[in-house]
Design an enzyme around this catalytic site. Structure first.
Site, PDB file in Angstrom:
ATOM      1  N   PHE A  23      24.386  -1.549 -35.019  1.00  0.00           N
ATOM      2  CA  PHE A  23      24.341  -1.144 -36.341  1.00  0.00           C
ATOM      3  C   PHE A  23      23.604   0.412 -36.364  1.00  0.00           C
ATOM      4  O   PHE A  23      23.958   1.097 -36.886  1.00  0.00           O
ATOM      5  CB  PHE A  23      23.464  -1.915 -37.140  1.00  0.00           C
ATOM      6  N   PHE A  24      23.014   0.490 -35.146  1.00  0.00           N
ATOM      7  CA  PHE A  24      22.263   1.831 -34.850  1.00  0.00           C
ATOM      8  C   PHE A  24      22.656   2.080 -33.398  1.00  0.00           C
ATOM      9  O   PHE A  24      23.106   1.306 -32.678  1.00  0.00           O
ATOM     10  CB  PHE A  24      20.672   1.717 -35.240  1.00  0.00           C
ATOM     11  N   ALA A  91      16.810   4.836 -51.596  1.00  0.00           N
ATOM     12  CA  ALA A  91      17.156   5.635 -50.232  1.00  0.00           C
ATOM     13  C   ALA A  91      18.657   5.225 -49.704  1.00  0.00           C
ATOM     14  O   ALA A  91      19.055   4.119 -49.758  1.00  0.00           O
ATOM     15  CB  ALA A  91      16.015   5.351 -49.281  1.00  0.00           C
ATOM     16  N   GLU A 111      21.988   1.331 -56.205  1.00  0.00           N
ATOM     17  CA  GLU A 111      20.831   0.681 -56.159  1.00  0.00           C
ATOM     18  C   GLU A 111      20.124   0.504 -57.295  1.00  0.00           C
ATOM     19  O   GLU A 111      19.166  -0.170 -57.625  1.00  0.00           O
ATOM     20  CB  GLU A 111      19.790   1.162 -55.032  1.00  0.00           C
ATOM     21  N   SER A 128       9.666   9.952 -38.011  1.00  0.00           N
ATOM     22  CA  SER A 128       8.826   9.420 -36.746  1.00  0.00           C
ATOM     23  C   SER A 128       9.395  10.210 -35.419  1.00  0.00           C
ATOM     24  O   SER A 128       9.986   9.790 -34.771  1.00  0.00           O
ATOM     25  CB  SER A 128       9.008   7.790 -36.442  1.00  0.00           C
ATOM     26  N   GLY A 130       8.388  10.973 -32.672  1.00  0.00           N
ATOM     27  CA  GLY A 130       7.991  10.644 -31.331  1.00  0.00           C
ATOM     28  C   GLY A 130       9.039   9.740 -30.737  1.00  0.00           C
ATOM     29  O   GLY A 130       9.034   9.600 -29.635  1.00  0.00           O
ATOM     30  N   GLU A 134      15.597  10.803 -37.348  1.00  0.00           N
ATOM     31  CA  GLU A 134      15.697  10.732 -38.483  1.00  0.00           C
ATOM     32  C   GLU A 134      15.019  11.942 -39.223  1.00  0.00           C
ATOM     33  O   GLU A 134      13.858  12.057 -39.400  1.00  0.00           O
ATOM     34  CB  GLU A 134      15.470   9.388 -39.103  1.00  0.00           C
ATOM     35  N   GLU A 157      27.236  -5.192 -48.075  1.00  0.00           N
ATOM     36  CA  GLU A 157      26.274  -4.492 -47.262  1.00  0.00           C
ATOM     37  C   GLU A 157      24.793  -5.494 -47.017  1.00  0.00           C
ATOM     38  O   GLU A 157      23.716  -5.038 -46.753  1.00  0.00           O
ATOM     39  CB  GLU A 157      25.859  -3.075 -47.907  1.00  0.00           C
ATOM     40  N   GLU A 159      22.975  -6.147 -49.682  1.00  0.00           N
ATOM     41  CA  GLU A 159      21.882  -5.569 -50.285  1.00  0.00           C
ATOM     42  C   GLU A 159      21.532  -6.522 -51.478  1.00  0.00           C
ATOM     43  O   GLU A 159      22.392  -6.879 -52.385  1.00  0.00           O
ATOM     44  CB  GLU A 159      22.345  -4.383 -50.930  1.00  0.00           C
TER      45      GLU A 159
END
Length: 202
Positions: A23-24, A91, A111, A128, A130, A134, A157, A159
């Site tokens: 998914f990522f 978001a 949404e 983030s 480190g 994103e 999705e 949701e």
């Protein structure tokens, strides 16, 4: 002591591979970079969680002095919070061919069934850096809020999103004491708290 102004030219990448794709996506870099003390670091590896650009918006009705925010399940909160149902701003992830503005307009409909009369850019930031690329583009979406809220989201999705509408005073009292425990929401609420009177005066 002067500090060097490093940029992209001060990083040397010898290898970049896709170490996970689902998914990522996850990349593994082998690299070195210049040091503040002079010279270069040793070569080392770093994993990067690839998410790309995202958008987020707090909903505000200046006529009612009301704020809209959403509640939904978040897998990242299972092991870290009392409940994995979080209070958040609207978001989403910017898709190919979209601008941050067109993306947040789409997400507002999906949404919260909300059409913004005006989108005010708050700013953008790395969520983030480190270990993740994103960058979140943050907005305040002005418009008319239905005080009854509602349940929204795209079923395909997975949701299941509940819209809450409350007075600004009620929300501001709980910024740091409730489930508003994610950066985009806290930043947006603090921005709105600072600019609330100006927005109401319009």
């Amino acid at each position: 002591m002067s500090t060097p102004n490093f940029d992209q030219q001060d990083v040397s990448i010898s290898k970049k591979v896709v170490s996970y794709r689902g998914f990522f996506k996850m990349l593994t870099y082998t690299l070195k970079h210049r040091l503040f003390s002079g010279g270069w670091s040793q070569e080392f590896t770093r994993e990067l969680f690839v998410r790309g650009e995202a958008v987020a918006a707090i909903l505000y009705d200046p006529q009612k002095d009301a704020i809209g925010y959403v509640e939904q399940f978040r897998v990242g909160a299972i092991a870290t919070s009392k409940t994995p149902w979080c209070y958040e701003v609207i978001a989403g992830i910017v898709e190919q061919g979209e601008t941050p503005e067109s993306c947040i307009e789409r997400e507002l409909i999906e949404e919260a069934n909300f059409t913004a009369e005006q989108l005010i850019p708050i700013g953008s930031y790395l969520s983030s850096p480190g270990g993740c690329d994103e960058r979140i583009h943050l907005f305040c979406a002005l418009g008319t809020l239905d005080e009854s809220g509602g349940i929204f989201g795209l079923e395909h999705e997975n949701e299941d999103i509940r819209l809450h509408v409350e007075s600004a005073d009620q929300v501001f009292e709980r910024i740091f004491t409730d489930r508003f425990d994610n950066a985009a929401t806290v930043i947006a609420l603090q921005w709105l708290q600072r600019h609330r009177d100006q927005l109401k005066a319009r």
